[in-house]
Scaffold this active site. Structure first.
Site, short mmCIF file in Angstrom:
data_model
loop_
_atom_site.label_atom_id
_atom_site.label_comp_id
_atom_site.label_asym_id
_atom_site.label_seq_id
_atom_site.Cartn_x
_atom_site.Cartn_y
_atom_site.Cartn_z
N GLU A 43 0.86 -1.23 0.06
CA GLU A 43 -0.12 0.06 0.03
C GLU A 43 0.85 1.17 0.02
O GLU A 43 1.67 1.19 0.83
CB GLU A 43 -0.92 0.13 1.36
CG GLU A 43 -1.98 1.27 1.26
CD GLU A 43 -2.81 1.19 2.54
OE1 GLU A 43 -2.75 0.21 3.23
OE2 GLU A 43 -3.48 2.07 2.52
N ARG A 267 5.78 -12.99 9.34
CA ARG A 267 6.39 -11.64 9.28
C ARG A 267 7.63 -11.50 9.88
O ARG A 267 8.04 -12.32 10.89
CB ARG A 267 5.56 -10.83 10.41
CG ARG A 267 4.47 -9.83 9.73
CD ARG A 267 3.78 -8.97 10.70
NE ARG A 267 3.90 -7.62 10.57
CZ ARG A 267 3.58 -6.81 9.59
NH1 ARG A 267 2.56 -7.36 8.83
NH2 ARG A 267 3.86 -5.65 9.46
N LYS A 277 4.43 0.77 9.19
CA LYS A 277 4.39 2.08 8.44
C LYS A 277 3.92 3.05 9.38
O LYS A 277 4.25 4.16 9.24
CB LYS A 277 3.89 1.83 7.12
CG LYS A 277 4.58 1.02 6.01
CD LYS A 277 4.12 1.16 4.66
CE LYS A 277 3.42 0.01 4.70
NZ LYS A 277 2.38 -0.23 3.27
P1 ATP Z 1 2.94 -2.15 7.71
O1 ATP Z 1 1.90 -2.69 8.91
O2 ATP Z 1 4.49 -1.92 7.97
O3 ATP Z 1 1.98 -1.10 7.10
P2 ATP Z 1 1.63 -3.76 5.80
O4 ATP Z 1 1.39 -4.96 6.04
O5 ATP Z 1 0.60 -2.75 5.88
O6 ATP Z 1 2.90 -3.18 6.62
P3 ATP Z 1 1.63 -3.43 2.96
O7 ATP Z 1 2.23 -2.18 2.06
O8 ATP Z 1 0.27 -3.69 3.08
O9 ATP Z 1 2.16 -3.17 4.43
O10 ATP Z 1 2.55 -4.77 2.64
C1 ATP Z 1 2.95 -5.32 1.56
C2 ATP Z 1 3.32 -6.77 1.56
O11 ATP Z 1 4.54 -6.86 2.49
C3 ATP Z 1 2.22 -7.44 2.25
O12 ATP Z 1 2.19 -8.89 1.50
C4 ATP Z 1 2.49 -7.74 3.44
O13 ATP Z 1 2.29 -8.88 3.99
C5 ATP Z 1 4.21 -7.53 3.50
N1 ATP Z 1 4.86 -7.41 4.68
C6 ATP Z 1 4.73 -6.33 5.51
N2 ATP Z 1 5.24 -6.36 6.62
C7 ATP Z 1 6.16 -7.32 6.69
C8 ATP Z 1 6.98 -8.05 7.54
N3 ATP Z 1 7.30 -7.43 8.63
N4 ATP Z 1 7.33 -9.24 7.12
C9 ATP Z 1 7.20 -9.79 5.99
N5 ATP Z 1 6.34 -9.24 5.22
C10 ATP Z 1 5.74 -8.22 5.38
MG MG Z 2 -1.19 -2.47 5.18
#
Ligand code: ATP
Ligand code: MG
Length: 568
Positions: A43, A267, A277
């Site tokens: 995102e 994760r 983020k």
């Molecule tokens: P955040 O909570 O940091 O905003 P998010 O999961 O909302 O992370 P996205 O931009 O939606 O962030 O994630 C893009 C991809 O990265 C998704 O497939 C998510 O599952 C993966 N991802 C995010 N954080 C991690 C992590 N700490 N370890 C592994 N994969 C991750």
């Molecule tokens: Mg997200």
């Protein structure tokens, strides 16, 4: 307690259940002869962090292993939080990590198709417009122990739903006044299946579609269908989406579209590090750090600026593998991979962070000579360079003690030490300032110890780095420490905030370090090992004649020690 989810000691081929699963699908021809297709779906609401590196590595790396393809898809369904700046930084970071996408996609490209599919579900009696307020919807949803209640609007006719949804889209209703919901099961044990919201009304400008839409799809409604549109065979995401898998499948089945499958993995969590983020945005917005690319940030742009390399990050992620249980990895493990990489590749140089002047009284005044130094003892191909030596040099303040404590083998009055690659020197006297601090040490040198070699077999216990004072260039050096003081930054007493765990001493700036003159030509992002001090790289704040270095890591490898201890 921290656990590492490393499953195999071999970093090149760690076991990884995702790989096994894809291999099985290939073997059974689950998708016929279609290529393996994955996607990385960030995102664009912030900069990527090291956790995303794991997802990127798995999405791109596994597709590649199976001759497949990977799209970069922006999951841009949240107009209020998303920005073009993030879209650009994400592309830059993915490329920096060493990956390239097949297609650049945006969930917003599918808004038209998603809308058509919503109409299709309405016509099939599978979706309805609900007038309940957000808070009421929450109350009606029930809890894990209590079933939900039907909304009074649940049984609207297909015609009424169709008409209302079209009018929602046409902008006839204010934000929050109505939603479109899937009609599934208000008693489902999975709360996500209790008539999840598909669309909300939001009169907001989108970074790509502008004001074309005033209804926006929810993540669950958009994600699986976007996968399906792109013929994604393996949609890998983190474990917190496991509860969403039934809804992911439900939409795809109801619509009868390409059967993408969702698979969840653990994760990446690191000690002393926040990977969210939302929270990283708060650190930036409230000025706790200097920006998204502050070298203390766990963002890819931050650790890049700090001097980390994509090679080390990939090796680290590969060794961590993928499992089905969340764990926490010691930050020292990442640092260990980084040191390992830099030790092999970084050019050596001599730099004195906190200079103390040393005058070699018996060295001819005005004389200069050059000593030959290996650029990287780990890599003979890196060659050698000539480093100037003269009568006045700088050593580290820490390398001299007027009154040496026990076991202190560096310079002190009457003691002989080696200047690396140069000469043996012996401290004779000191000059002090009014406050009594030593500001200059006078030494003698042994001309027969040229090259730092013992002339007669006599031994010295210490070898020190140095910089010729007449030739030195000055630089600013930024020393970083952990951003948080707790292994788990969110570990705070009741009512506290993770911000309470910020390390007040996470940055220290040395303004007048003395460097050997060859460093004058260093370019932004060039990486070095400053001998005996650590790994450093040139910061973009550098200007001609005014170099700024970031300390990537000190030399000490605590992880190697931890491993050694564990092995013994
Ligand atoms: P955040 O909570 O940091 O905003 P998010 O999961 O909302 O992370 P996205 O931009 O939606 O962030 O994630 C893009 C991809 O990265 C998704 O497939 C998510 O599952 C993966 N991802 C995010 N954080 C991690 C992590 N700490 N370890 C592994 N994969 C991750
Ligand atoms: Mg997200």
């Amino acid at each position: 307690m921290t656990t590492s989810s490393t499953e195999s000691p071999d970093a090149r081929t760690p076991s990884n259940f995702l790989r096994d699963l894809i291999a099985e699908d290939v073997r059974t021809k689950k998708y016929g002869n279609a290529v393996i297709q994955t996607r990385f779906p960030p995102e664009p609401n912030g900069y990527l962090h090291i956790g995303h590196a794991k997802a990127i590595f798995l999405d791109f790396g596994l597709a590649d292993e199976f001759g497949g393809k990977t799209n970069l898809r922006f999951d841009d369904t949240n107009p209020e939080k998303e920005e073009t700046e993030y879209v650009e930084s994400i592309q830059k970071d993915v490329r920096w990590l060493g990956f390239d996408w097949e297609k650049l996609c945006y969930a917003s490209d599918y808004f038209g198709q998603l809308y058509e599919w919503a109409l299709q579900l309405i016509k099939a009696g599978k979706a309805y417009v609900d007038d309940l307020a957000a808070e009421e919807i929450r109350q009606y949803r029930g809890t894990l122990t209590e079933p939900g209640k039907d909304s009074p609007y649940r049984n609207r006719s297909v015609e009424e739903n169709f008409d209302l949804f079209v009018r929602m889209k046409n902008g006839e209703f204010p934000d929050g006044s109505r939603v479109l919901r899937a009609k599934i099961d208000m008693a489902s044990p999975n709360l996500n299946m209790r008539d999840p919201v598909m669309y909300r009304i939001l009169h907001a400008s989108h970074h790509r579609t502008g004001d074309a839409w005033c209804i926006y799809p929810m993540y669950d409604y958009a994600h699986g269908q976007s996968d399906s549109i792109e013929n994604v065979t393996h949609s890998m995401c983190t474990l917190e989406f496991a509860d969403h898998q039934p809804i992911y499948r439900w939409y795809i089945e109801q619509l009868g579209i390409f059967p993408s499958q969702q698979i969840e993995f653990d994760r990446l969590n690191l000690t002393y590090t926040l990977l969210s983020k939302r929270r990283l945005l708060q650190l930036v917005q409230e000025g706790h750090v200097r920006g998204w690319d502050d070298p203390r940030m766990p963002t890819l742009s931050g650790i890049r600026r700090r001097g980390f390399t994509p090679e080390a990050i990939r090796a680290f992620i590969a060794s961590v593998g993928a499992t089905r249980t969340n764990g926490i990895i010691d930050i020292e493990m990442l640092e260990h991979f980084q040191r390992d990489d830099l030790n092999r590749r970084a050019a050596r140089a001599m730099a004195v962070l906190r200079p103390l002047k040393v005058v070699i009284d018996n060295y001819p005044e005005g004389k200069e000579e050059f000593v030959e130094v290996a650029n990287n003892p780990e890599d003979p191909e890196a060659g050698t360079r000539q480093v100037p030596f003269s009568r006045e040099i700088y050593i580290e303040q820490d390398d001299f003690r007027e009154v040496p404590p026990p076991k202190y083998y560096r310079l002190s009055p009457g003691k002989e030490v080696r200047l690396r690659n140069a000469y043996f020197i012996t401290a004779q006297s000191m000059v002090k300032d009014a406050a009594g601090s030593v500001i200059e040490v006078h030494c003698t040198y042994d001309p027969a110890s040229h090259g730092g070699n013992s002339p007669d077999g006599r031994k010295v216990k210490s070898t020190m780095h140095w910089v010729s004072a007449t030739h030195a260039i000055s630089a600013e050096i930024r020393l970083y420490d952990k951003l948080f003081v707790m292994p788990d930054p969110s570990d705070v007493p009741e009512g506290g905030s993770y911000l309470d765990n910020l390390n007040p001493n996470s940055i220290e700036i040395v303004t007048d370090a003395k460097l050997e003159p060859s460093l004058a030509n260093a370019k932004i992002e060039d990486r070095f090992q400053f001998e005996r001090v650590g790994y450093f790289c040139v910061d973009p704040d550098s200007a001609p004649g005014k170099l700024v270095f970031n300390r990537t890591l000190p030399l000490k490898d605590t992880w190697a020690k931890i491993e050694k201890k564990a092995a013994s």
